[in-house]
Design a protein around this motif. Structure first.
Motif, PDB file in Angstrom:
ATOM      1  N   ASP A  96      -8.211  -0.607  -8.685  1.00  0.00           N
ATOM      2  CA  ASP A  96      -8.305   0.852  -8.671  1.00  0.00           C
ATOM      3  C   ASP A  96      -8.631   1.379  -7.277  1.00  0.00           C
ATOM      4  OD1 ASP A  96      -7.789   0.750 -11.349  1.00  0.00           O
ATOM      5  OD2 ASP A  96      -9.846   1.121 -11.998  1.00  0.00           O
ATOM      6  N   GLN A  97      -9.470   0.649  -6.545  1.00  0.00           N
ATOM      7  CA  GLN A  97      -9.807   1.065  -5.177  1.00  0.00           C
ATOM      8  C   GLN A  97      -8.591   0.965  -4.256  1.00  0.00           C
ATOM      9  OE1 GLN A  97     -13.111  -1.425  -4.096  1.00  0.00           O
ATOM     10  NE2 GLN A  97     -14.548  -0.366  -5.462  1.00  0.00           N
ATOM     11  N   LEU A  98      -7.780  -0.083  -4.428  1.00  0.00           N
ATOM     12  CA  LEU A  98      -6.569  -0.223  -3.621  1.00  0.00           C
ATOM     13  C   LEU A  98      -5.595   0.925  -3.893  1.00  0.00           C
ATOM     14  CD1 LEU A  98      -5.795  -4.055  -3.792  1.00  0.00           C
ATOM     15  CD2 LEU A  98      -6.321  -2.733  -1.745  1.00  0.00           C
ATOM     16  N   VAL A  99      -5.441   1.283  -5.153  1.00  0.00           N
ATOM     17  CA  VAL A  99      -4.554   2.390  -5.508  1.00  0.00           C
ATOM     18  C   VAL A  99      -5.040   3.685  -4.864  1.00  0.00           C
ATOM     19  CG1 VAL A  99      -3.728   3.825  -7.416  1.00  0.00           C
ATOM     20  CG2 VAL A  99      -3.756   1.342  -7.655  1.00  0.00           C
ATOM     21  N   GLN A 100      -6.337   3.904  -4.876  1.00  0.00           N
ATOM     22  CA  GLN A 100      -6.900   5.111  -4.278  1.00  0.00           C
ATOM     23  C   GLN A 100      -6.696   5.125  -2.768  1.00  0.00           C
ATOM     24  OE1 GLN A 100     -11.006   5.368  -5.440  1.00  0.00           O
ATOM     25  NE2 GLN A 100     -10.545   5.740  -7.603  1.00  0.00           N
ATOM     26  N   GLN A 101      -6.863   3.971  -2.129  1.00  0.00           N
ATOM     27  CA  GLN A 101      -6.784   3.900  -0.669  1.00  0.00           C
ATOM     28  C   GLN A 101      -5.342   3.888  -0.154  1.00  0.00           C
ATOM     29  OE1 GLN A 101      -9.056   0.460   0.501  1.00  0.00           O
ATOM     30  NE2 GLN A 101     -10.961   1.236  -0.400  1.00  0.00           N
ATOM     31  N   LEU A 102      -4.458   3.178  -0.857  1.00  0.00           N
ATOM     32  CA  LEU A 102      -3.093   2.983  -0.364  1.00  0.00           C
ATOM     33  C   LEU A 102      -2.064   3.872  -1.040  1.00  0.00           C
ATOM     34  CD1 LEU A 102      -3.012  -0.944  -0.258  1.00  0.00           C
ATOM     35  CD2 LEU A 102      -3.605   0.630   1.600  1.00  0.00           C
ATOM     36  N   GLY A 103      -2.395   4.325  -2.246  1.00  0.00           N
ATOM     37  CA  GLY A 103      -1.402   5.000  -3.073  1.00  0.00           C
ATOM     38  C   GLY A 103      -0.804   4.010  -4.055  1.00  0.00           C
ATOM     39  N   SER A 104      -0.250   4.495  -5.140  1.00  0.00           N
ATOM     40  CA  SER A 104       0.191   3.628  -6.214  1.00  0.00           C
ATOM     41  C   SER A 104       1.288   2.642  -5.795  1.00  0.00           C
ATOM     42  CB  SER A 104       0.703   4.475  -7.390  1.00  0.00           C
ATOM     43  OG  SER A 104       1.147   3.656  -8.449  1.00  0.00           O
ATOM     44  N   THR A 105       2.368   3.143  -5.170  1.00  0.00           N
ATOM     45  CA  THR A 105       3.490   2.263  -4.813  1.00  0.00           C
ATOM     46  C   THR A 105       3.124   1.253  -3.732  1.00  0.00           C
ATOM     47  OG1 THR A 105       5.111   3.949  -5.463  1.00  0.00           O
ATOM     48  CG2 THR A 105       5.864   2.195  -3.990  1.00  0.00           C
ATOM     49  N   PRO A 106       2.484   1.675  -2.624  1.00  0.00           N
ATOM     50  CA  PRO A 106       2.087   0.679  -1.619  1.00  0.00           C
ATOM     51  C   PRO A 106       1.098  -0.353  -2.164  1.00  0.00           C
ATOM     52  CG  PRO A 106       2.040   2.878  -0.671  1.00  0.00           C
ATOM     53  CD  PRO A 106       2.224   3.058  -2.143  1.00  0.00           C
ATOM     54  N   ALA A 107       0.202   0.067  -3.050  1.00  0.00           N
ATOM     55  CA  ALA A 107      -0.752  -0.876  -3.638  1.00  0.00           C
ATOM     56  C   ALA A 107      -0.025  -1.911  -4.482  1.00  0.00           C
ATOM     57  CB  ALA A 107      -1.778  -0.132  -4.478  1.00  0.00           C
ATOM     58  N   GLN A 108       0.959  -1.454  -5.278  1.00  0.00           N
ATOM     59  CA  GLN A 108       1.727  -2.379  -6.105  1.00  0.00           C
ATOM     60  C   GLN A 108       2.518  -3.360  -5.244  1.00  0.00           C
ATOM     61  OE1 GLN A 108       1.773  -3.061  -9.385  1.00  0.00           O
ATOM     62  NE2 GLN A 108       3.144  -4.729  -8.773  1.00  0.00           N
ATOM     63  N   THR A 109       3.093  -2.884  -4.152  1.00  0.00           N
ATOM     64  CA  THR A 109       3.825  -3.758  -3.230  1.00  0.00           C
ATOM     65  C   THR A 109       2.896  -4.808  -2.637  1.00  0.00           C
ATOM     66  OG1 THR A 109       5.380  -1.987  -2.680  1.00  0.00           O
ATOM     67  CG2 THR A 109       5.226  -3.831  -1.137  1.00  0.00           C
ATOM     68  N   HIS A 110       1.713  -4.362  -2.228  1.00  0.00           N
ATOM     69  CA  HIS A 110       0.729  -5.282  -1.652  1.00  0.00           C
ATOM     70  C   HIS A 110       0.331  -6.356  -2.663  1.00  0.00           C
ATOM     71  CE1 HIS A 110      -2.764  -6.672   0.596  1.00  0.00           C
ATOM     72  NE2 HIS A 110      -3.493  -6.504  -0.505  1.00  0.00           N
ATOM     73  N   LEU A 111       0.034  -5.952  -3.875  1.00  0.00           N
ATOM     74  CA  LEU A 111      -0.402  -6.908  -4.898  1.00  0.00           C
ATOM     75  C   LEU A 111       0.728  -7.835  -5.322  1.00  0.00           C
ATOM     76  CD1 LEU A 111      -2.592  -4.510  -7.060  1.00  0.00           C
ATOM     77  CD2 LEU A 111      -3.399  -6.370  -5.582  1.00  0.00           C
ATOM     78  N   ALA A 112       1.940  -7.305  -5.383  1.00  0.00           N
ATOM     79  CA  ALA A 112       3.089  -8.124  -5.784  1.00  0.00           C
ATOM     80  C   ALA A 112       3.367  -9.232  -4.778  1.00  0.00           C
ATOM     81  CB  ALA A 112       4.327  -7.246  -5.955  1.00  0.00           C
ATOM     82  N   ASN A 113       2.975  -9.034  -3.514  1.00  0.00           N
ATOM     83  CA  ASN A 113       3.174 -10.038  -2.476  1.00  0.00           C
ATOM     84  C   ASN A 113       1.942 -10.911  -2.253  1.00  0.00           C
ATOM     85  OD1 ASN A 113       5.904  -9.492  -1.605  1.00  0.00           O
ATOM     86  ND2 ASN A 113       5.144  -7.555  -0.805  1.00  0.00           N
ATOM     87  N   SER A 114       0.886 -10.645  -2.994  1.00  0.00           N
ATOM     88  CA  SER A 114      -0.351 -11.421  -2.862  1.00  0.00           C
ATOM     89  C   SER A 114      -0.305 -12.661  -3.757  1.00  0.00           C
ATOM     90  CB  SER A 114      -1.555 -10.556  -3.261  1.00  0.00           C
ATOM     91  OG  SER A 114      -1.665  -9.408  -2.433  1.00  0.00           O
TER      92      SER A 114
END
Length: 240
Positions: free
Chosen positions: A22-40
């Protein structure tokens, strides 16, 4: 057992990760956060302590479940855990199988003949690993964008036990650090005996491999062949 007193439950770990998500979504925005997590990479290392607890001579868990029921419970719980992680953005999983736990010094001590492994513990370790690989295939069918690398710890560890000299290992039964028979009467403590050359040993203490063996396994996890890492190794998984 003290070994497990400081552990954090799977449910609590997921709750903590949910907060991070939830903190990542708040900081990065929904789409960039999902991209970041999908590559993690999400590393899942679980199961050994559960089985060691079951096959401990003072186990309470074995009074509640048969080995088959317990292995099924472990696998089904883990499947739900991974599915929840997937729902929170995880796509790439590195899953570590259970090793030859019946051959660790603590489990050898369960036998009258300490030269022998606890074969029942090993049998159910293999059964759990089979179920683990099966559930990973099931998850892939349910979610096509989920990818994983599974490390066959049991196979890698068994190869070392069967032919230790080829890997530079001298002692496969006794722990490097401890006290008593096989240095397995107690954990590695300041009062323990410590071997003079730990790189000669498979086990550091009652349960855990030495640093050198851990390095071997880490190399196999990252760059290993399909004999040990499947369907791909971590180096390949990173670029998928």
């Amino acid at each position: 057992m003290l070994l497990y007193m400081g552990s954090i439950s799977l449910t609590q770990q997921l709750d903590y990760y949910s907060l991070v998500h939830d903190q990542l979504v708040q900081q990065l925005g929904s789409t960039p956060a999902q991209t970041h997590l999908a590559n993690s990479l999400f590393l899942v290392v679980i199961g050994s302590n559960d089985l060691l607890d079951y096959f401990n001579k003072d186990s309470n868990v074995s009074k509640k479940y048969t080995p088959s029921q317990y292995v099924h419970l472990m696998a089904s719980t883990l499947k739900q855990f991974i599915k929840r992680l997937y729902g929170l953005g995880a796509r790439k999983f590195v899953v570590i199988g259970v090793g030859v736990i019946g051959c660790c010094p603590e489990q050898r001590m369960q036998n009258n003949d300490t030269s022998r492994c606890n074969e029942e513990a090993n049998y159910w370790s293999t059964k759990y690993n089979i179920r683990l690989k099966s559930l990973l295939k099931e998850l892939k069918l349910e979610s096509h964008d989920l990818t994983h690398s599974y490390f066959a710890t049991y196979r890698a560890m068994n190869a070392l036990i069967r032919d230790p000299q080829s890997y530079g290992i001298v002692e496969i039964k006794e722990a490097c650090c401890g006290l008593g028979t096989l240095n397995a009467d107690m954990p590695c403590l300041p009062i323990s005996n410590v071997c003079s050359n730990r790189s000669d040993y498979l086990f550091w203490d009652l349960y855990h491999p030495t640093e050198m063996v851990s390095h071997m396994f880490a190399d196999l996890i990252y760059q290993g062949s399909p004999r040990f890492t499947l369907p791909v190794n971590v180096e390949h998984l990173v670029h998928m």
